[in-house]
Design an enzyme around this catalytic site. Structure first.
Site, PDB file in Angstrom:
ATOM      1  CD  GLU A 440      -3.233  -0.723  -0.326  1.00 46.08           C
ATOM      2  OE1 GLU A 440      -3.013   0.415  -0.484  1.00 46.08           O
ATOM      3  OE2 GLU A 440      -3.522  -2.128  -0.745  1.00 46.08           O
TER       4      GLU A 440
HETATM    5  C1  FAD Z   1       2.850  -9.644  -0.194  1.00 46.88           C
HETATM    6  C2  FAD Z   1       1.929  -8.603  -0.967  1.00 46.88           C
HETATM    7  C3  FAD Z   1       1.125  -8.531  -0.516  1.00 46.88           C
HETATM    8  C4  FAD Z   1       1.233  -7.162  -1.661  1.00 46.88           C
HETATM    9  N1  FAD Z   1      -0.790  -6.758  -2.395  1.00 46.88           N
HETATM   10  C5  FAD Z   1      -0.842  -6.507  -3.530  1.00 46.88           C
HETATM   11  C6  FAD Z   1      -1.792  -6.079  -4.111  1.00 46.88           C
HETATM   12  O1  FAD Z   1      -2.942  -6.228  -3.651  1.00 46.88           O
HETATM   13  N2  FAD Z   1      -2.064  -5.751  -5.077  1.00 46.88           N
HETATM   14  C7  FAD Z   1      -0.699  -4.562  -5.718  1.00 46.88           C
HETATM   15  O2  FAD Z   1      -1.700  -4.041  -7.165  1.00 46.88           O
HETATM   16  N3  FAD Z   1       0.296  -4.661  -5.271  1.00 46.88           N
HETATM   17  C8  FAD Z   1       0.409  -5.616  -4.254  1.00 46.88           C
HETATM   18  N4  FAD Z   1       1.420  -5.898  -3.578  1.00 46.88           N
HETATM   19  C9  FAD Z   1       2.546  -5.045  -4.307  1.00 46.88           C
HETATM   20  C10 FAD Z   1       2.733  -3.736  -3.110  1.00 46.88           C
HETATM   21  O3  FAD Z   1       1.961  -2.847  -3.091  1.00 46.88           O
HETATM   22  C11 FAD Z   1       4.297  -3.650  -3.669  1.00 46.88           C
HETATM   23  O4  FAD Z   1       5.357  -4.159  -3.449  1.00 46.88           O
HETATM   24  C12 FAD Z   1       4.790  -2.159  -3.055  1.00 46.88           C
HETATM   25  O5  FAD Z   1       3.836  -0.790  -3.487  1.00 46.88           O
HETATM   26  C13 FAD Z   1       6.325  -1.784  -3.605  1.00 46.88           C
HETATM   27  O6  FAD Z   1       6.935  -1.693  -4.925  1.00 46.88           O
HETATM   28  P1  FAD Z   1       7.491  -2.699  -4.953  1.00 46.88           P
HETATM   29  O7  FAD Z   1       7.851  -3.768  -3.846  1.00 46.88           O
HETATM   30  O8  FAD Z   1       8.022  -2.545  -6.138  1.00 46.88           O
HETATM   31  O9  FAD Z   1       9.016  -1.634  -4.358  1.00 46.88           O
HETATM   32  P2  FAD Z   1       9.669  -0.716  -4.847  1.00 46.88           P
HETATM   33  O10 FAD Z   1       9.038   0.465  -6.074  1.00 46.88           O
HETATM   34  O11 FAD Z   1      10.632  -1.392  -6.408  1.00 46.88           O
HETATM   35  O12 FAD Z   1      10.717   0.403  -4.120  1.00 46.88           O
HETATM   36  C14 FAD Z   1      11.535  -0.038  -3.089  1.00 46.88           C
HETATM   37  C15 FAD Z   1      11.874   0.888  -2.580  1.00 46.88           C
HETATM   38  O13 FAD Z   1      12.424   1.767  -3.110  1.00 46.88           O
HETATM   39  C16 FAD Z   1      12.031   2.840  -2.248  1.00 46.88           C
HETATM   40  N5  FAD Z   1      11.343   3.308  -3.286  1.00 46.88           N
HETATM   41  C17 FAD Z   1      10.711   3.057  -4.504  1.00 46.88           C
HETATM   42  N6  FAD Z   1      10.842   4.618  -5.354  1.00 46.88           N
HETATM   43  C18 FAD Z   1      10.812   5.541  -4.188  1.00 46.88           C
HETATM   44  C19 FAD Z   1      10.985   7.064  -4.756  1.00 46.88           C
HETATM   45  N7  FAD Z   1      10.196   7.893  -5.774  1.00 46.88           N
HETATM   46  N8  FAD Z   1      11.070   7.808  -3.636  1.00 46.88           N
HETATM   47  C20 FAD Z   1      11.744   7.663  -2.729  1.00 46.88           C
HETATM   48  N9  FAD Z   1      11.435   5.956  -2.119  1.00 46.88           N
HETATM   49  C21 FAD Z   1      11.146   5.492  -3.809  1.00 46.88           C
HETATM   50  C22 FAD Z   1      10.299   2.246  -1.447  1.00 46.88           C
HETATM   51  O14 FAD Z   1      10.446   3.332  -0.565  1.00 46.88           O
HETATM   52  C23 FAD Z   1      11.475   0.964  -1.524  1.00 46.88           C
HETATM   53  O15 FAD Z   1      12.010   0.756  -0.390  1.00 46.88           O
HETATM   54  C24 FAD Z   1       2.119  -6.341  -2.440  1.00 46.88           C
HETATM   55  C25 FAD Z   1       3.263  -7.335  -2.253  1.00 46.88           C
HETATM   56  C26 FAD Z   1       2.672  -8.358  -1.377  1.00 46.88           C
HETATM   57  C27 FAD Z   1       4.946  -8.398  -1.042  1.00 46.88           C
END
Ligand code: FAD
Length: 595
Positions: A440
């Protein structure tokens, strides 16, 4: 003894601190007098403790099973519990009456949701996501879409999901590739792969309504070209019953650290039939309705896991005999004293209590403002409610999930080695709670949202109103000798929050990295100040009871935990402000190739 829902805490907040009965002229509140609210909470507590909590460890051990036909089997007992949950009318509590809901205040619904999440986080995510899908269609759907989907989603008869994330796109939704092609009959063909979709496939409901972000061919690049679609697992037939199977399927489940009972799915949309929600290219705005609600819900998950972990730790500490009190034996007839005598164990348990009780108050207080934003006749009150919800959602999500995980970690520490084994629930709470800091919108993104968007919105109207409200409380209560430590603590925290806010306003625009580097500290400073305000409100309410001769130990304990908060938690504001004001220089000093 497993998790016991903290109904006494809920009633204290709703009745004595928030005084929800004073809103009995508002829709929804008029149907929820305190005696009815008490009955609802008691019944919810019974269901959560007797049905959901015993399935928590079952879900953790068994997990969900993906079958080669693409179906998913939830852990043993989940299906029966879900049926009881729906039959009991629990999903409909907070939904609008027009579409089959019971229209109760969100703040009452939140209390029930906290109990179900603390009892079984993985289970409660199924109805949680369904409610999010309901909210998005309510906010942006056509009348026909509302008539068709909302009654089934509101009651939990059908499930719902949010399909945003793709392999190349998590935080940065501008990178979405899933395609939508007009089919010529008003529908669209949706193609692409979504990953990590919570509750994406399961056996709890006869249909699942996916809300999918996709890009219509020829749409502008980035977030301005994203549209939102309804993609049902089974296409509703003319009577609205599940009809033909849509070409959306689950390709597999994610192996993960926690919440094993919730299916985290890889979803493949292969020219699936979808219906546009709202206007083309405006999908993100509607999805944000769902995401904002979900963010508050995730903040609540942090709190709920913290509460369940704290309870387990307190119980363990009462039973575990090790060593003697520094001041002399407290259990001289036994082989040792309980570890509750040790100040360091007390410190961990008291940290948890102070943050959980203050955090719950902050969450409920904010949710009440959300209710007022929707239900109050006075436009100024509605606007303030909206402003507070927008401002405080990232604070609550970030602060409560971070602290909830820290509490779960301390709860494991209180258990000693037993906590690291799977014989005790501490491990599951720690594992389950960790995801709340990530999904989220990861917490770093919440902090950026707070600093980059919410602070400056409408010329800083929301934050200035919040600070002025605290000033008014301090002025009004400054002369009350019993409340003085709370008023002084609050005034000090507010002064630091103001200083941090002004520092960001002065130093952020010149170098945005200053704002980015300090954003998490600012969020923590904000959260602590919010809790200081809540503790002052709670101390006032509890103090009034004690002054009136009420000898219920609950109130005396409330004041004791409040004093601990002032002495041992609130001082963290100083460190947060000091770090914030250091700016970005040291944070960004190493060249990228040094990592
Ligand atoms: C168990 C689980 C359930 C989930 N359920 C859903 C769901 O129901 N529907 C859905 O659509 N998604 C879902 N997700 C996805 C989840 O919302 C994402 O994992 C989350 O939004 C972060 O995206 P990412 O993992 O690609 O991390 P990334 O975007 O790759 O980020 C990696 C790190 O970099 C930081 N970062 C990235 N960009 C920036 C920035 N501009 N400024 C500062 N810091 C930054 C982030 O804070 C994070 O710490 C789920 C994930 C998991 C693991």
């Amino acid at each position: 003894m497993s998790y016991q829902p903290p109904v006494r805490e809920h009633l204290f907040l709703l009745r004595d601190v928030l005084e929800i009965e004073t809103y009995s002229n508002l829709p929804g509140f008029s149907d929820a007098p305190m005696d009815l609210v008490e009955q609802i909470l008691d019944e919810s507590a019974r269901f959560c403790a007797e049905v959901l909590a015993p399935l928590n460890a079952v879900g953790d051990k068994h997990g969900c099973v993906w079958n080669p036909d693409g179906s998913v089997t939830t852990p043993p007992g989940f299906k029966e519990a879900y049926r009881q949950f729906v039959d009991g009318g629990w999903p409909a509590l907070g939904a609008v009456p027009e579409f089959g809901g019971q229209g109760l205040p969100a703040v009452v619904n939140l209390a029930c949701n906290e109990m179900s999440s603390a009892s079984n986080m993985a289970f409660s995510m199924y109805p949680g996501l369904t409610h999010g899908a309901y909210s998005a269609i309510l906010a942006g759907g056509s009348d026909a879409q509302k008539q068709l989907y909302l009654p089934k989603l509101a009651t939990g008869e059908w499930g719902g999901t949010m399909n945003l994330t793709e392999p190349q796109c998590g935080t940065d939704l501008g990178l979405i590739r899933t395609k939508a092609t007009p089919a010529g009959d008003g529908t669209y063909r949706i193609s692409g792969q979504k990953i990590w979709i919570s509750s994406g496939e399961h056996d709890l409901a006869p249909n699942i309504i996916h809300l999918v972000l996709a890009r219509i061919e020829g749409a502008p690049a980035g977030v301005r070209g994203i549209s939102l679609f309804i993609v049902p697992k089974f296409l509703p037939d003319a009577e609205g019953h599940p009809g033909a199977r849509n070409s959306v399927k689950c390709l597999g489940l994610e192996e993960k650290m926690g919440i094993h009972g919730n299916a985290t799915c890889v979803m493949s949309h292969e020219e699936a039939t979808g219906w546009l929600v709202g206007e083309e290219n405006r999908g993100l705005a509607i999805m944000f309705v769902m995401m904002n609600e979900a963010r508050l819900g995730v903040g609540m998950q942090g709190l709920a896991q913290g509460e369940a972990a704290y309870q387990a730790a307190a119980q363990f500490a009462r039973d575990r005999l090790q060593g003697r009190a520094l001041t002399g034996p407290k259990n001289p007839d036994g082989p040792a004293d309980s570890i509750l005598v040790h100040p360091d164990v007390r410190r961990m348990l008291m940290d948890a209590r102070a943050v959980l009780e203050g955090g719950r108050a902050f969450l409920f207080w904010s949710a009440l403002h959300g209710d007022l934003a929707h239900r109050h006749p006075d436009e100024a009150v509605r606007q303030k409610g909206e402003d507070y919800m927008a401002l405080l959602t990232p604070v609550l999500k970030g602060f409560l999930t971070e602290r909830g995980f820290a509490i779960a970690s301390d709860a494991m520490q209180v258990h000693g080695g037993s906590g690291f084994t799977e014989h005790f629930p501490a491990s599951q709470y720690l594992r389950d709670s960790r995801i709340a800091m990530i999904y989220e919108g990861a917490n770093g993104i919440q902090a950026l949202d707070l600093v980059g968007r919410k602070l400056g919105a409408h010329g800083g109207r929301a934050v200035m109103t919040f600070l002025a409200e605290i000033d008014a409380f301090v002025a009004e209560n400054g002369a009350d000798a019993a409340l003085k430590p709370f008023v002084d603590g609050l005034a000090g925290a507010k002064a630091q929050l103001l200083e941090g806010t002004l520092w960001l306003m002065q130093n952020g625009p010149a170098n945005p990295d200053n704002a980015g580097a300090g954003s998490m500290e600012y969020l923590r400073l904000f959260g602590l100040t919010g809790l200081a305000y809540m503790w002052a409100l709670m101390a006032r309410a509890a103090g009034a009871k004690v002054a009136a001769g009420d000898t219920d130990p609950f109130y005396a304990a409330k004041l004791t935990v409040g004093r601990y908060f002032l002495q041992r938690v609130l001082p963290d504001t100083g460190a947060a402000l000091a770090k914030l004001k250091m700016g970005a220089e040291a944070v960004m000093a190493l060249p990228a190739d040094a990592f």
